[in-house]
Design an enzyme around this catalytic site. Structure first.
Site, PDB file in Angstrom:
ATOM      1  CB  SER A  65      -0.917   0.018   1.220  1.00 35.87           C
ATOM      2  OG  SER A  65      -1.737  -1.105   1.231  1.00 35.87           O
TER       3      SER A  65
HETATM    4  C1  SAM Z   1      -3.379  -3.912  -0.366  1.00 33.71           C
HETATM    5  S1  SAM Z   1      -2.825  -5.525  -0.042  1.00 33.71           S
HETATM    6  C2  SAM Z   1      -2.171  -5.446   1.574  1.00 33.71           C
HETATM    7  C3  SAM Z   1      -1.054  -4.462   1.754  1.00 33.71           C
HETATM    8  C4  SAM Z   1      -0.201  -4.718   2.952  1.00 33.71           C
HETATM    9  N1  SAM Z   1      -0.927  -4.677   4.205  1.00 33.71           N
HETATM   10  C5  SAM Z   1       1.013  -3.832   3.039  1.00 33.71           C
HETATM   11  O1  SAM Z   1       1.773  -4.020   3.986  1.00 33.71           O
HETATM   12  O2  SAM Z   1       1.223  -2.945   2.192  1.00 33.71           O
HETATM   13  C6  SAM Z   1      -4.324  -6.395   0.209  1.00 33.71           C
HETATM   14  C7  SAM Z   1      -4.119  -7.876   0.482  1.00 33.71           C
HETATM   15  O3  SAM Z   1      -5.335  -8.394   0.980  1.00 33.71           O
HETATM   16  C8  SAM Z   1      -5.362  -9.759   0.602  1.00 33.71           C
HETATM   17  N2  SAM Z   1      -6.716 -10.283   0.789  1.00 33.71           N
HETATM   18  C9  SAM Z   1      -7.790 -10.138  -0.029  1.00 33.71           C
HETATM   19  N3  SAM Z   1      -8.846 -10.789   0.482  1.00 33.71           N
HETATM   20  C10 SAM Z   1      -8.438 -11.334   1.656  1.00 33.71           C
HETATM   21  C11 SAM Z   1      -9.088 -12.090   2.645  1.00 33.71           C
HETATM   22  N4  SAM Z   1     -10.356 -12.474   2.537  1.00 33.71           N
HETATM   23  N5  SAM Z   1      -8.346 -12.482   3.724  1.00 33.71           N
HETATM   24  C12 SAM Z   1      -7.055 -12.128   3.858  1.00 33.71           C
HETATM   25  N6  SAM Z   1      -6.403 -11.396   2.941  1.00 33.71           N
HETATM   26  C13 SAM Z   1      -7.086 -10.993   1.853  1.00 33.71           C
HETATM   27  C14 SAM Z   1      -4.866  -9.759  -0.813  1.00 33.71           C
HETATM   28  O4  SAM Z   1      -4.397 -11.053  -1.185  1.00 33.71           O
HETATM   29  C15 SAM Z   1      -3.758  -8.718  -0.734  1.00 33.71           C
HETATM   30  O5  SAM Z   1      -2.503  -9.298  -0.566  1.00 33.71           O
END
Ligand code: SAM
Length: 415
Positions: A65
């Site tokens: 992010s």
């Molecule tokens: C924007 S990224 C996270 C960015 C991260 N927190 C960082 O340190 O920059 C969003 C993440 O959410 C995950 N995701 C989507 N649906 C999810 C779910 N139901 N449970 C857990 N993770 C999920 C995606 O695979 C993705 O890797």
């Protein structure tokens, strides 16, 4: 990067960064989480770095992010040393910042639905020299009961709803920070428990954009297509009501339109996301209009925000109006808002949108943000607080934006 963040937040009148957040951002080496990227890009405060896309649609599935939204969310989370924190949606960088803020006595658990994301995060955390981050592959809809309770749950994927598991796993006095869909708009909500079990009170609302939550909490809005020519596609995005007659809407888009102008304008550099949310809270027949650039170039649509422009669909679902804007004829540094209506009630719809925009303009100084409450979906409507109610799978979201024009108590269509 941090200096730039601090300056920008001051210019925009945002809360100052907490010293603990600033310290974490100055300490954790972001480049370890976006290997191969030039340093200037790694430390661009607004740059999210996409790390995985869906092979068929090219849609972003995972990213590291942008520092600006991470900073806002960490500020809202108000982390303290020794806390237990669950991060839903991993990548490593945010988990390393949280780890820095909660210290050796704290415990951060970072989960992702995607094993590749967890494997990548593991490598990046090792590279950055960050230990004691507990990574696991899990669907965030179910939280992560093994390490509960948590004083903070920070969700970093775009959620549609708050499942009861998050409530169950949050410690007493805990806080939930979650990007959530509010009538199709995505806003980061900072939530604390409300007065009754399963009720939530929103403390802060921030602008944000996130990859969509996948897994058992995934939700797609209805998206009727109104014009299909390649490069000129126009559609609507509807989270709750209204019901639409797609064929009539398509036909109405081809008919002559009515455009009316509101007595409301903004400076060119003034953010208008508050207006979108205001209209979403007030409007009956609320929808978002999405478009490809060619639809404006061909004259089918007047200028709009391509990713989602406020729109109103009329009661019988056969016509609609959307917000448009133009450079003010009186002041080149200002933009004026208007509304373009299509269909049998084009003038009436455009006038309804103009009236709401003018109400926003009158209200915005005195009431800069809405009140948002969540109650369990099983709560009978007569027991739900007054406001616009949007019913989701687990909760009913209740929106209130005080207006000087008295508003009747109303439930959104379909609720
Ligand atoms: C924007 S990224 C996270 C960015 C991260 N927190 C960082 O340190 O920059 C969003 C993440 O959410 C995950 N995701 C989507 N649906 C999810 C779910 N139901 N449970 C857990 N993770 C999920 C995606 O695979 C993705 O890797």
């Amino acid at each position: 990067m941090v200096d730039a963040l601090v300056r920008e937040r001051a210019n925009l009148g945002m809360d100052v960064l907490l010293p603990e957040v600033e310290d974490a951002l100055r300490t954790v080496p972001r480049e370890c989480f976006v290997p191969g990227l030039p340093l200037a890009d790694s430390y661009d405060q607004h740059q999210a770095v996409v790390t995985k896309r869906a092979p068929d649609t090219d849609m972003a599935l995972s990213s590291v992010s942008a520092p600006s939204i991470i900073a806002t969310m960490l500020n809202r989370a108000d982390l303290r040393p020794g806390q237990r924190v669950l991060e839903i949606g991993s990548g490593g960088y945010n988990a390393a910042l949280i780890r820095h803020m909660i210290g050796d006595e704290g415990k951060v658990t970072s989960i992702d639905i995607d094993p590749e994301v967890i494997a990548r995060a593991e490598g990046c955390l090792r590279e950055a020299g960050t230990d004691h981050v507990h990574l696991a592959v899990a669907d965030g809809e179910h939280g992560f009961p093994a390490h509960a309770p948590y004083e903070r749950i920070i969700v970093t994927a775009g959620a549609w709803d708050v499942p009861p598991t998050w409530d169950d796993q949050l410690a007493a006095g805990g806080r939930l920070v979650v990007p959530m869909r509010v009538r199709g708009l995505t806003r980061c909500l900072t939530l604390e428990r409300g007065s009754l079990p399963g009720w939530w009170r929103c403390l802060e609302v921030d602008m944000c954009g996130f990859v969509r939550m996948r897994g058992s909490g995934e939700h797609w809005e209805r998206m009727p297509l109104l014009h299909e020519r390649e490069g000129e596609r126009v559609g609507l995005r509807l989270e709750d009501g209204p019901r639409v007659d797609t064929e009539s809407l398509r036909a109405s888009l081809e008919q002559e339109a009515v455009t009316l102008w509101a007595d409301a304008s903004v400076r060119a550099d003034e953010p208008t996301d508050g207006q979108d949310l205001y209209l979403a809270c007030q409007a009956d027949g609320w929808a978002l209009l999405t478009a490809q650039r060619g639809a404006i170039a061909s004259g089918l649509l007047r200028p709009v925000v391509l990713s989602g422009t406020p729109a109103l669909v009329d009661e019988d679902g056969t016509g609609f109006a959307y917000r448009t804007l133009r450079r003010s004829p009186h002041d080149q540094d200002r933009w004026e808002f208007g509304a373009t209506g299509h269909g049998p009630h084009a003038h009436q719809n455009a006038q309804a949108m103009v009236d709401l925009i003018e109400a926003w303009d009158r209200d915005r100084q005195e009431h800069p943000s809405p009140r948002i409450d969540l109650v369990p979906a099983s709560t009978p409507l007569e027991d739900v607080p007054t406001g616009r109610v949007v019913t989701k799978r687990h909760t009913r979201m209740v929106l209130n934006w005080t207006s000087r024009t008295p508003q009747p108590s109303c439930a959104a269509d379909g609720s």
